[in-house]
Write a protein that holds these residues in place. Structure first.
Motif, PDB file in Angstrom:
ATOM      1  N   PRO A 381      17.257  12.952  11.927  1.00  0.00           N
ATOM      2  CA  PRO A 381      17.841  11.531  11.839  1.00  0.00           C
ATOM      3  C   PRO A 381      18.767  11.518  11.196  1.00  0.00           C
ATOM      4  CG  PRO A 381      16.009  11.265  11.620  1.00  0.00           C
ATOM      5  CD  PRO A 381      16.580  13.154  10.968  1.00  0.00           C
ATOM      6  N   ASP A 382      19.770  10.003  11.134  1.00  0.00           N
ATOM      7  CA  ASP A 382      20.212   9.809  10.310  1.00  0.00           C
ATOM      8  C   ASP A 382      19.385   8.805   9.524  1.00  0.00           C
ATOM      9  OD1 ASP A 382      22.829   9.938  11.646  1.00  0.00           O
ATOM     10  OD2 ASP A 382      23.022   8.259  13.018  1.00  0.00           O
ATOM     11  N   TYR A 383      18.993   8.653   9.241  1.00  0.00           N
ATOM     12  CA  TYR A 383      17.702   8.081   8.675  1.00  0.00           C
ATOM     13  C   TYR A 383      16.913   8.297   8.348  1.00  0.00           C
ATOM     14  CZ  TYR A 383      16.337   4.766  11.689  1.00  0.00           C
ATOM     15  OH  TYR A 383      15.631   3.970  12.681  1.00  0.00           O
ATOM     16  N   ILE A 384      16.274   7.726   7.147  1.00  0.00           N
ATOM     17  CA  ILE A 384      14.284   7.786   7.133  1.00  0.00           C
ATOM     18  C   ILE A 384      13.672   6.072   7.335  1.00  0.00           C
ATOM     19  CG2 ILE A 384      11.615   8.969   6.159  1.00  0.00           C
ATOM     20  CD1 ILE A 384      14.016  11.076   4.683  1.00  0.00           C
ATOM     21  N   HIS A 385      13.495   6.212   8.281  1.00  0.00           N
ATOM     22  CA  HIS A 385      12.205   5.038   9.030  1.00  0.00           C
ATOM     23  C   HIS A 385      11.159   4.590   8.108  1.00  0.00           C
ATOM     24  CE1 HIS A 385      11.682   0.776  10.869  1.00  0.00           C
ATOM     25  NE2 HIS A 385      10.420   1.939  10.542  1.00  0.00           N
ATOM     26  N   VAL A 386      11.482   3.715   7.345  1.00  0.00           N
ATOM     27  CA  VAL A 386       9.743   2.829   6.628  1.00  0.00           C
ATOM     28  C   VAL A 386       9.707   1.524   6.938  1.00  0.00           C
ATOM     29  CG1 VAL A 386       9.380   2.293   3.765  1.00  0.00           C
ATOM     30  CG2 VAL A 386      11.228   4.048   4.354  1.00  0.00           C
ATOM     31  N   VAL A 387       7.636   2.199   6.841  1.00  0.00           N
ATOM     32  CA  VAL A 387       8.095   0.849   7.141  1.00  0.00           C
ATOM     33  C   VAL A 387       7.675  -0.613   6.506  1.00  0.00           C
ATOM     34  CG1 VAL A 387       4.878  -0.480   8.191  1.00  0.00           C
ATOM     35  CG2 VAL A 387       5.265   1.896   8.244  1.00  0.00           C
ATOM     36  N   ASP A 388       7.763  -1.658   7.130  1.00  0.00           N
ATOM     37  CA  ASP A 388       8.269  -2.843   6.741  1.00  0.00           C
ATOM     38  C   ASP A 388       6.891  -3.254   5.553  1.00  0.00           C
ATOM     39  OD1 ASP A 388       9.778  -5.014   5.874  1.00  0.00           O
ATOM     40  OD2 ASP A 388      10.168  -5.760   7.427  1.00  0.00           O
ATOM     41  N   ASP A 389       6.434  -3.016   4.981  1.00  0.00           N
ATOM     42  CA  ASP A 389       4.964  -2.837   4.599  1.00  0.00           C
ATOM     43  C   ASP A 389       4.807  -2.702   3.480  1.00  0.00           C
ATOM     44  OD1 ASP A 389       2.714  -4.108   3.761  1.00  0.00           O
ATOM     45  OD2 ASP A 389       1.540  -4.212   5.811  1.00  0.00           O
ATOM     46  N   GLU A 390       5.304  -3.352   1.871  1.00  0.00           N
ATOM     47  CA  GLU A 390       4.924  -2.530   0.580  1.00  0.00           C
ATOM     48  C   GLU A 390       3.348  -2.193   0.548  1.00  0.00           C
ATOM     49  OE1 GLU A 390       4.741  -4.622  -3.297  1.00  0.00           O
ATOM     50  OE2 GLU A 390       5.123  -6.553  -1.603  1.00  0.00           O
ATOM     51  N   TYR A 391       2.080  -1.882   1.115  1.00  0.00           N
ATOM     52  CA  TYR A 391       0.810  -2.057   0.969  1.00  0.00           C
ATOM     53  C   TYR A 391       0.287  -0.850   2.367  1.00  0.00           C
ATOM     54  CZ  TYR A 391       1.095  -6.270  -1.677  1.00  0.00           C
ATOM     55  OH  TYR A 391       1.303  -7.043  -2.604  1.00  0.00           O
ATOM     56  N   PHE A 392       1.412  -0.651   3.099  1.00  0.00           N
ATOM     57  CA  PHE A 392       1.166   0.293   4.631  1.00  0.00           C
ATOM     58  C   PHE A 392       0.741   2.001   3.441  1.00  0.00           C
ATOM     59  CE2 PHE A 392       1.187   1.825   8.097  1.00  0.00           C
ATOM     60  CZ  PHE A 392       0.825   1.898   9.697  1.00  0.00           C
ATOM     61  N   ASN A 393      -0.429   2.177   4.182  1.00  0.00           N
ATOM     62  CA  ASN A 393      -0.876   3.608   3.468  1.00  0.00           C
ATOM     63  C   ASN A 393      -0.856   4.304   4.255  1.00  0.00           C
ATOM     64  OD1 ASN A 393      -2.958   3.381   4.895  1.00  0.00           O
ATOM     65  ND2 ASN A 393      -4.600   1.830   2.994  1.00  0.00           N
ATOM     66  N   HIS A 394      -1.458   5.932   4.291  1.00  0.00           N
ATOM     67  CA  HIS A 394      -1.027   6.477   5.558  1.00  0.00           C
ATOM     68  C   HIS A 394      -2.983   6.528   6.810  1.00  0.00           C
ATOM     69  CE1 HIS A 394      -0.825  10.910   6.079  1.00  0.00           C
ATOM     70  NE2 HIS A 394      -2.218  11.166   6.286  1.00  0.00           N
ATOM     71  N   SER A 395      -3.452   5.998   6.439  1.00  0.00           N
ATOM     72  CA  SER A 395      -4.638   5.476   7.300  1.00  0.00           C
ATOM     73  C   SER A 395      -3.958   4.203   8.068  1.00  0.00           C
ATOM     74  CB  SER A 395      -5.541   5.209   6.728  1.00  0.00           C
ATOM     75  OG  SER A 395      -6.733   6.028   5.818  1.00  0.00           O
ATOM     76  N   ASP A 396      -3.121   3.372   7.830  1.00  0.00           N
ATOM     77  CA  ASP A 396      -2.745   2.576   8.673  1.00  0.00           C
ATOM     78  C   ASP A 396      -2.077   3.232   9.279  1.00  0.00           C
ATOM     79  OD1 ASP A 396      -4.032   0.787   7.074  1.00  0.00           O
ATOM     80  OD2 ASP A 396      -2.259   0.406   5.479  1.00  0.00           O
ATOM     81  N   PHE A 397      -1.238   3.983   9.275  1.00  0.00           N
ATOM     82  CA  PHE A 397      -0.924   4.472  10.716  1.00  0.00           C
ATOM     83  C   PHE A 397      -1.328   4.208  12.303  1.00  0.00           C
ATOM     84  CE2 PHE A 397       2.336   6.847   7.494  1.00  0.00           C
ATOM     85  CZ  PHE A 397       3.036   6.159   8.294  1.00  0.00           C
TER      86      PHE A 397
END
Length: 420
Positions: A381-397
């Motif tokens: 893709p043109d970019y890697i999307h980063v979830v807009d929450d600095e606390y978002f962790n692996h389980s949060d998906f």
């Protein structure tokens, strides 16, 4: 005698007010759990905690089909299909979306949170949703000749997920729908697709139209999970683990029954029970969802093979995306070379979309970017999307309180843009 009586009364009060859970098992805030939940309007009974995936889907008002697929090496896998949304009528064609869970889980990860469930959201958005279950999970624990109590049944890794499970499932879904498939993989579900994609580049590109990576994993040497300090000792412990467990174990270390007793009913118990997975995937209570967390504890975990864990640890220790390492002599017998073969990511032909989280200790920014740059430009893709929450962790998906706004709406947008 008087003191014994008073102690008994006190114990009874503690049991009734604190330990006894009553009928209502979930509340809208953590504070509500301290109340009399059966008399609190913010609390209610959610039966999904012990229901199977088919019963959860049906209880939430969605149509359901159950399909069985047999792999070339004899494993019988179950796929659940939600062919249309709750309020829509059966259309002639809907784009198939196949969702694959992560390590030590099953398809319940995408249906157990009612309106916050990815499978239900995509079905309501007009997609034909298929839910995969990897070999060894509770819904794919049958074999044409082996019993799941035999060690031979558990003699597999993520390699077999990619080389056997996905080809069988993708072929079946494409045959039923007569369409190419959108594949949404989470964590190890992405690794399985990369193994499939580079092992069968032509076949996979004919079957899979688009690949959405949630916490994409191929390289693990940059992981910041605290468990990395234990990885070097795993190879010493594995023979004993295999002897005791027969080659498999429950990923949450406790059975569902023990989790139900240990992790309820107080918020302090819920939060303590989150510590192990936070040590693994990112420490933060910021996205803990009081209303669905009790269900997540009991639904998301499943059995894994010890060999699969070994494979992941080997990938971490080697810093390479490669086949299972059987040792010098074992590799020469298996692969006709002293080192396990690498998975050649330059062979990947399926267009991808990357989504990662800033607080993910398992799949770090460095590893995601290395994977991204290892792919051919035409599929990146043109970019890697980063979830807009600095606390978002692996389980949060799959468990975050705000997962719909932070992640699932983005997935819906990506799919719509793709199909325009």
């Amino acid at each position: 005698m008087k003191y014994v009586f008073l102690l008994g009364v006190l114990t009874s009060i503690v049991y009734i007010k604190i330990i006894s859970r009553g009928i209502n098992n979930v509340c809208k805030t953590f504070g509500d759990y301290y109340s009399d939940r059966d008399r609190n309007d913010n609390c209610y009974h959610n039966p999904d905690e012990f229901l199977s995936v088919p019963r959860i889907i049906a209880r939430n008002g969605y149509p359901l089909e159950t399909h069985a697929v047999t792999t070339d090496d004899g494993y019988i896998l179950t796929i659940f299909r939600i062919p249309w949304g709750k309020s829509s009528t059966p259309p002639k064609t809907r784009k198939p979306v196949f969702i694959q869970h992560g390590f030590g889980s099953n398809s319940a990860a995408f249906v157990h949170r009612q309106s916050k469930s990815l499978a239900f959201i995509l079905a309501d958005e007009g997609y034909d949703v298929w839910l995969g279950n990897s070999r060894g999970s509770i819904y794919s624990n049958n074999h044409t000749t082996l019993d799941d109590s035999n060690y031979e049944f558990w003699d597999f890794t993520v390699h077999e997920h990619g080389v056997f499970d996905l080809p069988a499932q993708m072929s079946y879904v494409q045959h039923v729908t007569q369409q190419k498939i959108i594949y949404v993989g989470y964590s190890m579900g992405t690794m399985a697709m990369y193994i499939y994609g580079v092992t069968y580049p032509d076949l996979s590109s004919k079957q899979v139209d688009f690949f959405i990576n949630l916490a994409p994993v191929a390289y693990l040497n940059g992981t910041k999970s605290m468990l990395r300090f234990l990885f070097p000792y795993w190879l010493i412990a594995k023979p004993l683990v295999d002897f005791v467990t027969g080659g498999r174990f429950f990923v949450r270390f406790l059975s569902r029954e023990l989790l139900s007793v240990t992790c309820y009913p107080l918020p302090i118990q819920l939060k303590i029970c989150q510590i192990p997975e936070m040590i693994l995937g990112g420490f933060s209570y910021y996205q803990s969802d009081p209303e669905t967390l009790p269900i997540s504890f009991l639904q998301v975990g499943d059995l894994i093979s010890s060999k699969s864990l070994t494979h992941l640890i080997q990938i971490y220790l080697s810093g390479k995306f490669q086949n299972y390492d059987y040792g010098f002599e074992g590799n020469k017998r298996k692969y006709y070379q002293p080192e396990p073969p690498l998975y050649n990511l330059s062979k990947m032909k399926i267009p991808t979309h990357f989504i990662r989280a800033e607080n993910d200790l398992v799949i770090t920014k460095e590893n995601v970017e290395y994977l991204y740059n290892s792919l051919p430009e035409k599929v990146r893709p043109d970019y890697i999307h980063v979830v807009d929450d600095e606390y978002f962790n692996h389980s949060d998906f799959v468990t975050a309180n705000d997962v719909v706004d932070l992640l699932y709406r983005h997935i819906v947008k990506v799919l719509k843009d793709r199909l325009v």
